[in-house]
Scaffold this active site. Structure first.
Site, PDB file in Angstrom:
ATOM      1  N   GLU A 131       0.835  -1.206   0.000  1.00  0.00           N
ATOM      2  CA  GLU A 131       0.000   0.000   0.000  1.00  0.00           C
ATOM      3  C   GLU A 131       0.867   1.252   0.000  1.00  0.00           C
ATOM      4  O   GLU A 131       1.991   1.225   0.522  1.00  0.00           O
ATOM      5  CB  GLU A 131      -0.946  -0.013   1.207  1.00  0.00           C
ATOM      6  CG  GLU A 131      -0.271  -0.319   2.528  1.00  0.00           C
ATOM      7  CD  GLU A 131      -1.269  -0.581   3.660  1.00  0.00           C
ATOM      8  OE1 GLU A 131      -1.736   0.393   4.247  1.00  0.00           O
ATOM      9  OE2 GLU A 131      -1.562  -1.767   3.935  1.00  0.00           O
ATOM     10  N   LYS A 133       2.795   4.517   0.890  1.00  0.00           N
ATOM     11  CA  LYS A 133       3.208   5.124   2.155  1.00  0.00           C
ATOM     12  C   LYS A 133       2.897   6.614   2.044  1.00  0.00           C
ATOM     13  O   LYS A 133       3.542   7.338   1.291  1.00  0.00           O
ATOM     14  CB  LYS A 133       4.697   4.907   2.390  1.00  0.00           C
ATOM     15  CG  LYS A 133       5.176   5.449   3.725  1.00  0.00           C
ATOM     16  CD  LYS A 133       6.568   4.924   4.044  1.00  0.00           C
ATOM     17  CE  LYS A 133       7.021   5.294   5.440  1.00  0.00           C
ATOM     18  NZ  LYS A 133       7.111   6.716   5.693  1.00  0.00           N
ATOM     19  N   ASP A 135       2.671  10.433   2.795  1.00  0.00           N
ATOM     20  CA  ASP A 135       3.594  11.361   3.442  1.00  0.00           C
ATOM     21  C   ASP A 135       2.789  12.422   4.189  1.00  0.00           C
ATOM     22  O   ASP A 135       2.573  13.524   3.704  1.00  0.00           O
ATOM     23  CB  ASP A 135       4.491  12.002   2.378  1.00  0.00           C
ATOM     24  CG  ASP A 135       5.742  12.591   2.980  1.00  0.00           C
ATOM     25  OD1 ASP A 135       5.956  12.430   4.199  1.00  0.00           O
ATOM     26  OD2 ASP A 135       6.507  13.223   2.229  1.00  0.00           O
ATOM     27  N   TYR A 245      -5.109   2.923   7.856  1.00  0.00           N
ATOM     28  CA  TYR A 245      -4.301   1.804   7.398  1.00  0.00           C
ATOM     29  C   TYR A 245      -3.826   0.847   8.483  1.00  0.00           C
ATOM     30  O   TYR A 245      -3.096  -0.094   8.205  1.00  0.00           O
ATOM     31  CB  TYR A 245      -3.095   2.283   6.594  1.00  0.00           C
ATOM     32  CG  TYR A 245      -2.198   3.282   7.296  1.00  0.00           C
ATOM     33  CD1 TYR A 245      -1.515   2.947   8.458  1.00  0.00           C
ATOM     34  CD2 TYR A 245      -2.020   4.561   6.774  1.00  0.00           C
ATOM     35  CE1 TYR A 245      -0.702   3.848   9.102  1.00  0.00           C
ATOM     36  CE2 TYR A 245      -1.206   5.474   7.412  1.00  0.00           C
ATOM     37  CZ  TYR A 245      -0.541   5.113   8.579  1.00  0.00           C
ATOM     38  OH  TYR A 245       0.258   6.013   9.213  1.00  0.00           O
ATOM     39  N   LYS A 333      11.153   2.471  -0.015  1.00  0.00           N
ATOM     40  CA  LYS A 333      11.138   3.906  -0.320  1.00  0.00           C
ATOM     41  C   LYS A 333      11.351   4.196  -1.807  1.00  0.00           C
ATOM     42  O   LYS A 333      11.987   3.421  -2.516  1.00  0.00           O
ATOM     43  CB  LYS A 333      12.252   4.621   0.475  1.00  0.00           C
ATOM     44  CG  LYS A 333      12.159   4.452   1.982  1.00  0.00           C
ATOM     45  CD  LYS A 333      11.001   5.199   2.587  1.00  0.00           C
ATOM     46  CE  LYS A 333      11.290   6.635   2.866  1.00  0.00           C
ATOM     47  NZ  LYS A 333      11.686   7.047   4.152  1.00  0.00           N
ATOM     48  N   CYS A 427      19.499  47.478   0.584  1.00  0.00           N
ATOM     49  CA  CYS A 427      18.435  46.998  -0.289  1.00  0.00           C
ATOM     50  C   CYS A 427      18.870  47.201  -1.737  1.00  0.00           C
ATOM     51  O   CYS A 427      19.277  48.301  -2.107  1.00  0.00           O
ATOM     52  CB  CYS A 427      17.150  47.776  -0.002  1.00  0.00           C
ATOM     53  SG  CYS A 427      15.848  47.438  -1.206  1.00  0.00           S
ATOM     54  N   CYS A 430      16.262  50.116  -3.236  1.00  0.00           N
ATOM     55  CA  CYS A 430      16.231  51.518  -2.784  1.00  0.00           C
ATOM     56  C   CYS A 430      17.527  51.938  -2.090  1.00  0.00           C
ATOM     57  O   CYS A 430      17.686  53.096  -1.727  1.00  0.00           O
ATOM     58  CB  CYS A 430      15.043  51.744  -1.854  1.00  0.00           C
ATOM     59  SG  CYS A 430      15.267  50.985  -0.233  1.00  0.00           S
ATOM     60  N   CYS A 445      14.915  45.324   4.407  1.00  0.00           N
ATOM     61  CA  CYS A 445      15.162  46.677   3.912  1.00  0.00           C
ATOM     62  C   CYS A 445      14.462  47.657   4.841  1.00  0.00           C
ATOM     63  O   CYS A 445      13.326  47.431   5.254  1.00  0.00           O
ATOM     64  CB  CYS A 445      14.595  46.772   2.498  1.00  0.00           C
ATOM     65  SG  CYS A 445      14.206  48.433   1.975  1.00  0.00           S
ATOM     66  N   CYS A 451      10.795  52.600  -0.427  1.00  0.00           N
ATOM     67  CA  CYS A 451      11.400  51.560  -1.267  1.00  0.00           C
ATOM     68  C   CYS A 451      10.391  51.138  -2.328  1.00  0.00           C
ATOM     69  O   CYS A 451       9.291  50.676  -2.014  1.00  0.00           O
ATOM     70  CB  CYS A 451      11.818  50.357  -0.433  1.00  0.00           C
ATOM     71  SG  CYS A 451      12.369  48.969  -1.448  1.00  0.00           S
TER      72      CYS A 451
HETATM   73  S1  IVH Z   1       1.849   1.101   8.938  1.00  0.00           S
HETATM   74  C1  IVH Z   1       3.234  -0.796  12.591  1.00  0.00           C
HETATM   75  N1  IVH Z   1       1.042   2.003   6.625  1.00  0.00           N
HETATM   76  O1  IVH Z   1       4.963   5.755   7.952  1.00  0.00           O
HETATM   77  C2  IVH Z   1       3.225  -0.100  11.310  1.00  0.00           C
HETATM   78  N2  IVH Z   1       2.409   3.407   7.960  1.00  0.00           N
HETATM   79  O2  IVH Z   1       7.739   5.368   8.740  1.00  0.00           O
HETATM   80  C3  IVH Z   1       2.626   1.209  11.455  1.00  0.00           C
HETATM   81  N3  IVH Z   1       2.795   5.615   6.986  1.00  0.00           N
HETATM   82  O3  IVH Z   1       4.492   6.160  11.387  1.00  0.00           O
HETATM   83  C4  IVH Z   1       2.620   1.972  10.252  1.00  0.00           C
HETATM   84  N4  IVH Z   1       1.613   5.311   5.157  1.00  0.00           N
HETATM   85  O4  IVH Z   1       3.118   7.602   9.764  1.00  0.00           O
HETATM   86  C5  IVH Z   1       1.770   2.260   7.723  1.00  0.00           C
HETATM   87  N5  IVH Z   1       0.203   2.688   4.575  1.00  0.00           N
HETATM   88  C6  IVH Z   1       0.918   2.943   5.675  1.00  0.00           C
HETATM   89  C7  IVH Z   1       1.563   4.169   5.876  1.00  0.00           C
HETATM   90  C8  IVH Z   1       2.303   4.370   7.034  1.00  0.00           C
HETATM   91  C9  IVH Z   1       2.353   6.174   5.843  1.00  0.00           C
HETATM   92  C10 IVH Z   1       3.670   6.295   7.961  1.00  0.00           C
HETATM   93  C11 IVH Z   1       3.224   6.247   9.381  1.00  0.00           C
HETATM   94  C12 IVH Z   1       4.361   5.612  10.143  1.00  0.00           C
HETATM   95  C13 IVH Z   1       5.497   5.913   9.240  1.00  0.00           C
HETATM   96  C14 IVH Z   1       6.646   4.962   9.454  1.00  0.00           C
END
Ligand code: IVH
Length: 697
Positions: A131, A133, A135, A245, A333, A427, A430, A445, A451
């Site tokens: 799934e 990740k 941000d 999640y 990542k 500046c 001016c 400035c 200015c």
């Molecule tokens: S599972 C025990 N699933 O990534 C596992 N984390 O680097 C708990 N995050 O603290 C996290 N998307 O803030 C999980 N699909 C996802 C995620 C996810 C983003 C973040 C979360 C976690 C951090 C870890």
């Protein structure tokens, strides 16, 4: 050079024990500093990749010298301690972090480790979910008997911040989960990520800039900054979203698998990411990773990798965790989107408040699908810290996929022709001195209205959408009128109405457009007072504060005279000013400083010769005038929005969170933690019925 490259020894195993201990000490303090920048202040200084690299270096040294692992080792801590501004909540189960994988070998190792740990036959199929990740920032939501009672940030993993009132404002997060009785556990903790879309982030930063506030670096910081607001109504005004999640404590199991649990969450009314896939081996996982990476530029939210999780809950249970990360999950990542280019020059931009910002002019380069030719360098310290010279080859990165950032200089490419950049102390527009007060990062400035750059920026702000909002008078027109010397002060903008014929004779204008513009300018003479106050562009005075000032002082000269009297901080005008709810000493100081300047006073007097802003409508006098009211739970006879509007009309202030200052809590059906908190603080609690009686009395 990044910190990890700088600190990494040629050979870790060849280190002396004392050298290793010193390195671990330096890494612990470095990582703790960056954790605080990231979690505590929502303002990171280094890229995620550089952060991951120092964490990896720390881990490698610890692996070689396990006896030297420190009590405060970054590998046993996650994130930062909670901020004192919010109450603390101890997580019923710790909120873990994830270990990282960067390539197929890491994934093969991950799967091999799991199979070994579970002692699986090689033929036994392992299932995983893959799934995105997200941000954003992780949050733990606690439902008791289906009702949302508590929301906490991750904090340091064991203890987070109580952000219940703020989370209640997020539309994706149900206040109640609806499930047939049998399938609804008494306690259900749902974990997931709060995030802001890229489009909402861009719009928010535009508003920040208009209000003279610091822009957020990326959507994640914007989401964190928006959630961690003491006043939950600010959170309500920011568009935040949520993906569910994971789980925390659940009193009765609802599914045997993670995938099944995600389906359950979806049935409960949570948003679950639809890119989630079931996979059975490393090849399928990596294929999902590739697909999601391909989709990445087209998604409306930032993701920084793909999380793989063992699907069977009983296996997750057996696998458990090492330090603060589960053995059953890993984050694969994405490479940060980076590119190399030449820094051609550094220009200084002068903003509305005089801030001098260095901007890198770059040879155009494509980063993550967008051509970039400028990057902000923030301030002079940043240029020095990164040791940037004109002519350098630089590595550019789109932080959070949005604002281009210079990550580092490629020092190896230098040939001696590069020039050091001297930050000006005047500046560039001016030539007034540019001064950097002690303890501040920004040099400004001192030319003020004299200015031209500041003046132009102030005019643009004055006519902008949230200020005077004059149709047909955009930035381009203002630039033109300033160039023609028709506009030298804000009042001159209104005197343009005497130049209808001149305007009509301009390129691409004509009689009709000129007439429309004159009408729009005349209409703006009656704009509400708060728009005019906001339009003055005083530091820290955004739209909301401008409205408070308008309500309080009722006229522009009233505000100005009060601020001039408040220069004496023993005068009643001063205590009156700081007594306005939500106006603190720092905002008061900026107001006083602005009006103390005679050129600003003359500008205001000149302006008042042209406009007559009507005072704001006074709320009705009533039994609840001036009271602070909080609404919670479900109201039956009217909507929450309507109830709030009603209270405000009657002169009350509606707040999203309970404090000792709250006068009344109006509690509808299923009122949760707020009612408990109100009772603890001795706040008067009214039923919906009591409330109706009170306001009709
Ligand atoms: S599972 C025990 N699933 O990534 C596992 N984390 O680097 C708990 N995050 O603290 C996290 N998307 O803030 C999980 N699909 C996802 C995620 C996810 C983003 C973040 C979360 C976690 C951090 C870890």
């Amino acid at each position: 050079m990044n910190d990890a490259d700088r600190l990494r020894p040629d050979s870790i195993t060849a280190l002396e024990g004392t050298e290793a201990a010193l390195l671990l000490e330096e890494l612990a303090s470095l990582i703790s500093y960056h954790d605080n920048r990231y979690h505590g202040e929502d303002s990171p200084e280094i890229s995620d990749a550089d952060y991951d690299a120092v964490v990896a270096l720390n881990r490698d040294i610890e692996a070689a010298f396990p006896a030297l692992i420190r009590a405060d080792s970054p590998s046993v801590r996650v994130g930062a301690a909670p901020s004192p501004a919010f109450g603390k909540i101890t997580h019923s189960q710790p909120m873990l972090s994830l270990s990282n994988a960067f390539d197929k070998t890491d994934i093969d190792d991950f799967i091999a480790r799991i199979s070994r740990f579970l002692a699986l036959e090689s033929t036994e199929p392992l299932g995983f979910t893959a799934e995105p990740k997200i941000d954003g920032l992780s949050i733990s939501l606690r439902y008791e008997a289906g009702q949302l009672v508590q929301a906490a940030t991750r904090g340091d993993g064991s203890e987070g911040e109580d952000v219940t009132a703020n989370v209640m404002q997020i539309k994706d997060i149900p206040h109640r989960v609806t499930q047939s009785g049998a399938k609804l556990p008494d306690v259900l903790e749902v974990r997931g990520e709060i995030y802001m879309t890229k489009a909402d982030f861009a719009a928010l930063n535009e508003r920040q800039a208009e209000a003279g506030l610091k822009p957020f670096a990326n959507p994640r910081n914007a989401a964190a900054g928006s959630l961690r607001q003491k006043d939950a109504s600010i959170t309500a005004a920011r568009p935040l979203h949520f993906f569910a999640y994971a789980s925390g404590t659940i009193s009765t199991a609802v599914s045997d698998t993670h995938h099944g649990f995600l389906d359950y969450l979806s049935e409960c009314g949570f948003v679950v990411n639809t890119l989630t896939r079931l996979c059975h081996n490393a090849e399928e996982l990596v294929a999902s990773w590739r697909d999601i990476n391909t989709a990445r530029p087209h998604l409306d939210y930032d993701i920084d990798g793909v999380v793989y999780k063992v699907n069977r809950h009983d296996w997750q249970q057996r696998l458990g965790q090492v330090s603060r990360a589960p053995r059953w999950a890993i984050a694969h990542k994405f490479a940060a989107e980076q590119a190399e280019t030449t820094l051609l020059d550094i220009d200084i931009q002068v903003g509305r408040t005089g801030a001098l910002t260095p901007v890198a002019r770059l040879a155009p380069v494509l980063v993550g699908g967008v051509t970039v030719s400028n990057a902000t360098l923030h301030n002079e310290d940043e240029v020095r810290r990164k040791n940037i010279r004109i002519g350098d080859r630089v590595i550019l990165q789109r932080a959070g996929d949005v604002i281009p950032q210079i990550v580092r200089v490629v020092e190896a490419s230098r040939d001696g022709s590069e020039r050091e950049f001297l930050f000006p102390d005047k500046c560039p527009v001016c030539h007034h001195p540019a001064i950097r007060p002690d303890g501040e990062a920004i040099r400004r400035c001192t030319g003020g209205f004299t200015c031209e750059a500041q003046r132009l920026e102030r005019f643009k702000h004055f006519v902008s959408r949230n200020a005077m909002d004059i149709d047909g008078l955009g930035e381009r027109q203002i630039e033109l009128f300033v160039e023609k010397d028709w506009v030298r002060t804000v009042a001159d903008i209104f005197r343009l109405t005497a130049r209808e014929d001149d305007i009509a004779s301009l390129d691409r204008m004509g009689q009709k457009s000129a007439e429309n513009l004159v009408n729009a300018i005349n209409a703006a003479r009656k704009n509400e007072l708060s728009r005019v106050i906001f339009g003055l562009g005083i530091r820290q005075i955004g739209q909301a504060t401008a409205r408070l000032l308008a309500q309080h002082y009722l006229s522009l000269d009233g505000l100005m005279n009060a601020c001039r009297q408040a220069q004496d901080n023993t005068a009643s005008a001063y205590s009156d000013l700081v007594g306005i709810d939500q106006i603190g000493a720092s905002v008061a100081d900026d107001l006083i400083l602005f009006f103390a300047d005679d050129s600003h006073r003359n500008m205001v007097l000149d302006l008042l010769g042209e406009i007559q802003p009507p005072p704001p409508e006074q709320p009705e006098d009533s039994v609840i005038s001036g009271k602070i009211i909080v609404f919670t739970g479900t109201l039956t006879s009217l909507s929450r929005t309507e109830a709030k509007a009603q209270a405000e009309r009657l002169g009350a202030r509606v707040s999203g969170s309970i404090s000792a200052k709250t006068d009344y809590l109006v509690a509808g059906a299923d009122a949760g933690s707020k009612a408990r908190k109100a009772a603890e603080l001795g706040v008067t609690i009214l039923t919906e019925e009591n409330w109706r009686t009170l306001i009709n009395s």
